[in-house]
Design a protein around this motif. Structure first.
Motif, PDB file in Angstrom:
ATOM      1  N   ALA A 181    -129.984 -29.505 -58.205  1.00 59.44           N
ATOM      2  CA  ALA A 181    -129.928 -29.585 -56.741  1.00 59.44           C
ATOM      3  C   ALA A 181    -130.545 -28.337 -56.137  1.00 59.44           C
ATOM      4  O   ALA A 181    -130.660 -27.295 -56.792  1.00 59.44           O
ATOM      5  CB  ALA A 181    -128.486 -29.740 -56.275  1.00 59.44           C
ATOM      6  N   PHE A 182    -130.946 -28.447 -54.882  1.00 61.06           N
ATOM      7  CA  PHE A 182    -131.426 -27.291 -54.133  1.00 61.06           C
ATOM      8  C   PHE A 182    -130.456 -26.998 -52.988  1.00 61.06           C
ATOM      9  O   PHE A 182    -130.079 -27.902 -52.233  1.00 61.06           O
ATOM     10  CB  PHE A 182    -132.821 -27.536 -53.570  1.00 61.06           C
ATOM     11  N   TYR A 183    -130.077 -25.736 -52.885  1.00 63.20           N
ATOM     12  CA  TYR A 183    -129.219 -25.227 -51.817  1.00 63.20           C
ATOM     13  C   TYR A 183    -130.013 -24.206 -50.999  1.00 63.20           C
ATOM     14  O   TYR A 183    -131.011 -23.669 -51.469  1.00 63.20           O
ATOM     15  CB  TYR A 183    -127.997 -24.510 -52.386  1.00 63.20           C
ATOM     16  N   PHE A 184    -129.522 -23.917 -49.798  1.00 59.58           N
ATOM     17  CA  PHE A 184    -130.066 -22.789 -49.069  1.00 59.58           C
ATOM     18  C   PHE A 184    -129.632 -21.492 -49.761  1.00 59.58           C
ATOM     19  O   PHE A 184    -128.589 -21.440 -50.408  1.00 59.58           O
ATOM     20  CB  PHE A 184    -129.588 -22.785 -47.615  1.00 59.58           C
ATOM     21  N   ALA A 185    -130.446 -20.457 -49.619  1.00 58.81           N
ATOM     22  CA  ALA A 185    -130.194 -19.184 -50.297  1.00 58.81           C
ATOM     23  C   ALA A 185    -128.850 -18.595 -49.913  1.00 58.81           C
ATOM     24  O   ALA A 185    -128.331 -18.822 -48.813  1.00 58.81           O
ATOM     25  CB  ALA A 185    -131.308 -18.190 -49.966  1.00 58.81           C
ATOM     26  N   LEU A 232    -116.437 -37.301 -52.916  1.00 53.65           N
ATOM     27  CA  LEU A 232    -116.755 -38.472 -53.728  1.00 53.65           C
ATOM     28  C   LEU A 232    -117.841 -39.258 -53.015  1.00 53.65           C
ATOM     29  O   LEU A 232    -117.693 -39.614 -51.849  1.00 53.65           O
ATOM     30  CB  LEU A 232    -115.521 -39.354 -53.924  1.00 53.65           C
ATOM     31  N   GLY A 233    -118.929 -39.530 -53.707  1.00 50.45           N
ATOM     32  CA  GLY A 233    -120.025 -40.263 -53.091  1.00 50.45           C
ATOM     33  C   GLY A 233    -120.993 -39.346 -52.375  1.00 50.45           C
ATOM     34  O   GLY A 233    -121.026 -38.135 -52.604  1.00 50.45           O
ATOM     35  N   LYS A 234    -121.775 -39.901 -51.493  1.00 57.80           N
ATOM     36  CA  LYS A 234    -122.840 -39.159 -50.831  1.00 57.80           C
ATOM     37  C   LYS A 234    -122.293 -38.208 -49.771  1.00 57.80           C
ATOM     38  O   LYS A 234    -121.451 -38.573 -48.957  1.00 57.80           O
ATOM     39  CB  LYS A 234    -123.825 -40.132 -50.179  1.00 57.80           C
ATOM     40  N   LYS A 235    -122.796 -36.988 -49.778  1.00 57.09           N
ATOM     41  CA  LYS A 235    -122.411 -35.996 -48.773  1.00 57.09           C
ATOM     42  C   LYS A 235    -123.080 -36.328 -47.446  1.00 57.09           C
ATOM     43  O   LYS A 235    -124.262 -36.662 -47.385  1.00 57.09           O
ATOM     44  CB  LYS A 235    -122.841 -34.603 -49.241  1.00 57.09           C
ATOM     45  N   ASP A 236    -122.310 -36.256 -46.351  1.00 62.31           N
ATOM     46  CA  ASP A 236    -122.868 -36.544 -45.030  1.00 62.31           C
ATOM     47  C   ASP A 236    -121.925 -36.001 -43.967  1.00 62.31           C
ATOM     48  O   ASP A 236    -120.809 -35.557 -44.266  1.00 62.31           O
ATOM     49  CB  ASP A 236    -123.051 -38.053 -44.849  1.00 62.31           C
ATOM     50  N   VAL A 237    -122.362 -36.060 -42.727  1.00 61.30           N
ATOM     51  CA  VAL A 237    -121.528 -35.676 -41.596  1.00 61.30           C
ATOM     52  C   VAL A 237    -120.619 -36.842 -41.226  1.00 61.30           C
ATOM     53  O   VAL A 237    -120.807 -37.972 -41.678  1.00 61.30           O
ATOM     54  CB  VAL A 237    -122.388 -35.295 -40.376  1.00 61.30           C
ATOM     55  N   THR A 238    -119.637 -36.549 -40.368  1.00 60.59           N
ATOM     56  CA  THR A 238    -118.794 -37.588 -39.771  1.00 60.59           C
ATOM     57  C   THR A 238    -118.924 -37.478 -38.258  1.00 60.59           C
ATOM     58  O   THR A 238    -118.579 -36.450 -37.678  1.00 60.59           O
ATOM     59  CB  THR A 238    -117.318 -37.409 -40.170  1.00 60.59           C
ATOM     60  N   PRO A 248    -125.384 -29.043 -51.482  1.00 60.81           N
ATOM     61  CA  PRO A 248    -126.829 -29.212 -51.678  1.00 60.81           C
ATOM     62  C   PRO A 248    -127.519 -29.874 -50.506  1.00 60.81           C
ATOM     63  O   PRO A 248    -126.952 -30.752 -49.844  1.00 60.81           O
ATOM     64  CB  PRO A 248    -126.908 -30.082 -52.940  1.00 60.81           C
ATOM     65  N   VAL A 249    -128.758 -29.465 -50.277  1.00 60.69           N
ATOM     66  CA  VAL A 249    -129.586 -30.097 -49.260  1.00 60.69           C
ATOM     67  C   VAL A 249    -130.268 -31.320 -49.857  1.00 60.69           C
ATOM     68  O   VAL A 249    -130.415 -32.352 -49.205  1.00 60.69           O
ATOM     69  CB  VAL A 249    -130.632 -29.102 -48.715  1.00 60.69           C
ATOM     70  N   LYS A 250    -130.686 -31.200 -51.111  1.00 62.26           N
ATOM     71  CA  LYS A 250    -131.222 -32.347 -51.844  1.00 62.26           C
ATOM     72  C   LYS A 250    -130.847 -32.198 -53.308  1.00 62.26           C
ATOM     73  O   LYS A 250    -130.731 -31.078 -53.827  1.00 62.26           O
ATOM     74  CB  LYS A 250    -132.735 -32.463 -51.668  1.00 62.26           C
ATOM     75  N   GLU A 251    -130.665 -33.323 -53.976  1.00 61.37           N
ATOM     76  CA  GLU A 251    -130.151 -33.260 -55.340  1.00 61.37           C
ATOM     77  C   GLU A 251    -130.469 -34.515 -56.120  1.00 61.37           C
ATOM     78  O   GLU A 251    -130.812 -35.557 -55.572  1.00 61.37           O
ATOM     79  CB  GLU A 251    -128.637 -33.043 -55.324  1.00 61.37           C
ATOM     80  N   ASN A 252    -130.344 -34.389 -57.429  1.00 61.91           N
ATOM     81  CA  ASN A 252    -130.316 -35.545 -58.305  1.00 61.91           C
ATOM     82  C   ASN A 252    -129.132 -35.361 -59.245  1.00 61.91           C
ATOM     83  O   ASN A 252    -128.281 -34.500 -59.007  1.00 61.91           O
ATOM     84  CB  ASN A 252    -131.643 -35.726 -59.066  1.00 61.91           C
ATOM     85  N   ARG A 253    -129.080 -36.121 -60.313  1.00 58.81           N
ATOM     86  CA  ARG A 253    -127.887 -36.096 -61.160  1.00 58.81           C
ATOM     87  C   ARG A 253    -127.668 -34.745 -61.837  1.00 58.81           C
ATOM     88  O   ARG A 253    -126.536 -34.318 -62.033  1.00 58.81           O
ATOM     89  CB  ARG A 253    -127.975 -37.194 -62.230  1.00 58.81           C
ATOM     90  N   LYS A 254    -128.742 -34.039 -62.204  1.00 62.61           N
ATOM     91  CA  LYS A 254    -128.602 -32.826 -63.002  1.00 62.61           C
ATOM     92  C   LYS A 254    -128.897 -31.538 -62.246  1.00 62.61           C
ATOM     93  O   LYS A 254    -128.440 -30.467 -62.641  1.00 62.61           O
ATOM     94  CB  LYS A 254    -129.512 -32.909 -64.232  1.00 62.61           C
TER      95      LYS A 254
END
Length: 280
Positions: free
Chosen positions: A31-35, A170-176, A23-29
């Motif tokens: 989310a929005f993804y790219f098409a 687990l936890g917030k999605k992000d880059v490394t 997801p690009v943005k989300e909440n608990r229930k």
């Protein structure tokens, strides 16, 4: 297993993650993804984790997990059902894995060096055991059940978990972003997933690197580093040879100067790790 059983047993987030879609943005229930079928700057693919369904605001189409596989793989229902054979039905439960990525109902019990025989064997099967010090052995509890896997931390403290049967965050999605004190922002090397990063470290082990490394952990995370990439004199791409990887490559090539597409090295394989496993 029939369609209804599959829809009951497997959650939609896990299916999307199996295609490296996050997801690009989300909440608990929700989310929005790219098409799924086109390149876009504003995500229009709305996913409802509770209903286990999705809706594309760009096309007006509704999706369940089976039609998602059909759309991405351009295949029939029977072929989509075969795709689900690789999922581990013993651990897949609706909302369990979904909530893991939200930071809900999970806790990390223990972080250690890689010692478990199953994880050692998995790293060896991917031919990256020599880089075991770059990952961790993670024991975690998810909705009152205990699991373990290979962990790779991102910049937000979230952890990518991999083993033979699962692929979650687990936890917030992000880059490394792995900085090199010798780099001076001269070059950054970009990978989609951490197994390609580990593979590359195998390939360069005899040379002293002066590059920084960026592991996207999902091509959907590219927006997080758009400003960072402007600081580098050269960008080398080791992205997947699929529609998602190609689309990300095109975005980077259009936006930045001195971009090298290194996927030509493994042009007839899905990614760097698959090529490395086949060649060694």
């Amino acid at each position: 297993m029939n369609c209804e059983k599959i829809k009951e047993k497997i959650n939609i987030r896990t299916v999307l993650e199996s295609f490296n879609l996050f997801p690009v943005k989300e909440n608990r229930k929700t989310a929005f993804y790219f098409a799924l079928d086109r390149e876009e700057k504003i995500p229009s693919f709305s996913v409802d984790f509770v209903k286990n369904k999705a809706f594309d605001f760009g096309t007006g189409k509704n999706y369940d997990i089976i039609s998602i596989v059909q759309q991405i793989n351009q295949c029939s229902v029977s072929e989509a059902l075969k795709y689900f054979e690789k999922f581990d039905f013993s651990v897949q439960k609706n909302d369990e894995i979904a909530e893991a990525s939200q930071g809900k109902n999970y806790s990390i019990i223990k972080v250690s060096e890689i010692r478990h025989p199953a994880l050692i064997q998995y790293l060896k099967s991917r031919k990256v055991y020599e880089q075991k010090d770059l990952v961790k052995e993670i024991y975690y509890e998810l909705n009152s059940k205990k699991y373990f896997g290979i962990g790779f931390f991102n910049n937000s403290g979230g952890v990518e978990i991999r083993n033979k049967y699962s692929k979650i965050c687990l936890g917030k999605k992000d880059v490394t972003l792995a900085k090199n004190e010798l780099s001076e922002n001269k070059e950054i090397i970009i990978f989609e997933g951490f197994f390609d990063y580990l593979t590359f470290k195998n390939l360069e082990k005899k040379e002293k690197s002066i590059s920084d490394y960026l592991i996207l952990n999902s091509t959907a995370m590219l927006f997080k580093v758009e400003e960072t990439l402007k600081n580098y004199g050269k960008i080398s791409l080791f992205l997947d040879n699929d529609a998602n990887g190609n689309s990300t490559k095109e975005i980077i090539q259009k936006k930045y100067k001195n971009v090298e597409d290194c996927s030509l090295l493994y042009w007839d394989f899905k990614d760097l790790n698959e090529w490395f496993c086949a060649k060694t």
